[in-house]
Design a protein around this motif. Structure first.
Motif, PDB file in Angstrom:
ATOM      1  N   ALA A 150       4.225   6.892   7.291  1.00 57.83           N
ATOM      2  CA  ALA A 150       3.762   7.771   7.962  1.00 57.83           C
ATOM      3  C   ALA A 150       2.537   8.494   7.984  1.00 57.83           C
ATOM      4  O   ALA A 150       1.810   8.475   9.001  1.00 57.83           O
ATOM      5  CB  ALA A 150       5.116   8.602   8.385  1.00 57.83           C
ATOM      6  N   PHE A 151       2.392   8.779   6.777  1.00 59.14           N
ATOM      7  CA  PHE A 151       1.056   9.550   6.487  1.00 59.14           C
ATOM      8  C   PHE A 151      -0.127   8.529   6.418  1.00 59.14           C
ATOM      9  O   PHE A 151      -1.124   8.967   6.789  1.00 59.14           O
ATOM     10  CB  PHE A 151       1.014  10.160   5.017  1.00 59.14           C
ATOM     11  N   VAL A 156      -4.695   6.828  -2.330  1.00 62.40           N
ATOM     12  CA  VAL A 156      -4.945   5.364  -2.817  1.00 62.40           C
ATOM     13  C   VAL A 156      -5.766   4.501  -2.023  1.00 62.40           C
ATOM     14  O   VAL A 156      -5.997   4.377  -0.773  1.00 62.40           O
ATOM     15  CB  VAL A 156      -3.324   4.926  -2.878  1.00 62.40           C
ATOM     16  N   GLU A 157      -6.808   3.675  -2.588  1.00 56.45           N
ATOM     17  CA  GLU A 157      -7.365   2.881  -1.819  1.00 56.45           C
ATOM     18  C   GLU A 157      -7.206   1.375  -2.543  1.00 56.45           C
ATOM     19  O   GLU A 157      -6.881   1.154  -3.679  1.00 56.45           O
ATOM     20  CB  GLU A 157      -8.866   2.992  -2.045  1.00 56.45           C
ATOM     21  N   PRO A 186       9.802   2.273  -2.559  1.00 52.86           N
ATOM     22  CA  PRO A 186       8.894   2.896  -1.524  1.00 52.86           C
ATOM     23  C   PRO A 186       9.665   3.996  -0.565  1.00 52.86           C
ATOM     24  O   PRO A 186      10.722   4.156  -0.340  1.00 52.86           O
ATOM     25  CB  PRO A 186       8.782   1.522  -0.558  1.00 52.86           C
ATOM     26  N   ARG A 187       8.390   4.818   0.055  1.00 51.20           N
ATOM     27  CA  ARG A 187       9.051   5.824   0.898  1.00 51.20           C
ATOM     28  C   ARG A 187       8.611   5.579   2.311  1.00 51.20           C
ATOM     29  O   ARG A 187       7.455   5.458   2.269  1.00 51.20           O
ATOM     30  CB  ARG A 187       8.537   7.172   0.280  1.00 51.20           C
ATOM     31  N   GLU A 193       0.760  -1.247  -0.026  1.00 51.51           N
ATOM     32  CA  GLU A 193      -0.034  -0.166  -0.131  1.00 51.51           C
ATOM     33  C   GLU A 193       0.781   1.170  -0.086  1.00 51.51           C
ATOM     34  O   GLU A 193       0.759   2.040  -0.818  1.00 51.51           O
ATOM     35  CB  GLU A 193      -0.940  -0.217   1.217  1.00 51.51           C
ATOM     36  N   ALA A 194       1.847   1.238   0.769  1.00 53.24           N
ATOM     37  CA  ALA A 194       2.709   2.286   0.819  1.00 53.24           C
ATOM     38  C   ALA A 194       3.327   2.603  -0.674  1.00 53.24           C
ATOM     39  O   ALA A 194       3.504   3.895  -0.784  1.00 53.24           O
ATOM     40  CB  ALA A 194       3.829   2.108   1.809  1.00 53.24           C
ATOM     41  N   LEU A 195       3.680   1.528  -1.230  1.00 55.85           N
ATOM     42  CA  LEU A 195       4.627   1.670  -2.689  1.00 55.85           C
ATOM     43  C   LEU A 195       3.466   2.141  -3.753  1.00 55.85           C
ATOM     44  O   LEU A 195       3.740   2.968  -4.423  1.00 55.85           O
ATOM     45  CB  LEU A 195       4.913   0.328  -3.058  1.00 55.85           C
TER      46      LEU A 195
END
Length: 230
Positions: A191-192, A133-134, A185-186, A97-99
């Protein structure tokens, strides 16, 4: 809200700190080195550069998996230990999900993936709506050839994102042009996302999402089944 985010689920290691919901510091490396040795020094450095003390943190966010078994375990164990010591919650975010967040302005479906060897990948299906993003389909472990074949039947364009993109480029064929940095990925994305999730106060029951057993565990279970059948 102040958040420390950790990601060691792939060879990309990332640490980020949010102060009052804004990125105060972020460190990302894209080299295959030992996360267990480098993670705590990286956390210390980012916290110091952001002028953030551990007791100022409200929660710790971590890439919960899937990904490298050892990498996910290192990140989750570190996050749980710090959260327990500080008396704050830990929040898990899907590594995929993060990517996928890197494709948040893409008009179509987003398929982030990590190589899982033997032709398999960890992947899922996401979509962007209004820059957010969902999830469309749950994260899974699947043969990549079968997954790509299925996605080709979709009427929408599909954006593939992965730090392992080069290994699968021939299979993906025609692709959407993307900035190479968007395949990585970040930790700030973790975090957000963690800001929007409900925190689980029970730190000790928080568990990684491996999507499969470690190879040693799989062999042990197979051996036990064989003994029972003999």
């Amino acid at each position: 809200m102040n958040v420390l985010a950790i990601d060691t689920s792939t060879y990309v290691m990332g640490v980020a700190v949010l102060r009052n919901g804004q990125v105060a510091g972020e460190m990302v490396t894209h080299v295959k080195k030992n996360h267990s040795i480098r993670l705590m020094p990286a956390i210390r450095m980012v916290m110091e550069e952001a002028d953030m003390k551990p007791e100022e943190l409200d929660r710790i966010a971590v890439a919960q998996g899937p990904g490298s078994y050892t990498g996910v375990r290192i990140g989750v164990t570190t996050a749980k230990t710090m959260a327990w010591a500080l008396g704050i919650p830990v929040v898990g975010v899907s590594s995929l999900e993060a990517l996928a967040a890197n494709g948040r302005y893409f008009d179509g479906l987003i398929s982030p993936f990590f190589d899982a060897r033997r032709g398999q990948v960890f992947t899922g299906l996401y979509r962007s709506r209004g820059g957010e993003v969902e999830r469309v389909e749950d994260d899974r472990l699947v043969l990549h050839e079968e997954w790509v074949s299925r996605l080709r039947d979709q009427e929408e364009a599909v954006l593939f994102l992965s730090p392992d993109y080069g290994k699968h480029e021939a299979l993906l064929g025609e692709k959407v042009a993307v900035n190479p940095a968007d395949h990585l990925p970040r930790p700030s994305a973790i975090a957000f996302r963690a800001l929007e999730k409900e925190a689980d106060e029970a730190v000790h029951v928080f568990a990684p999402n491996y999507l499969r057993l470690a190879e040693a565990e799989s062999k042990w279970l197979e051996a036990q089944k064989q003994k029972e059948s003999d």
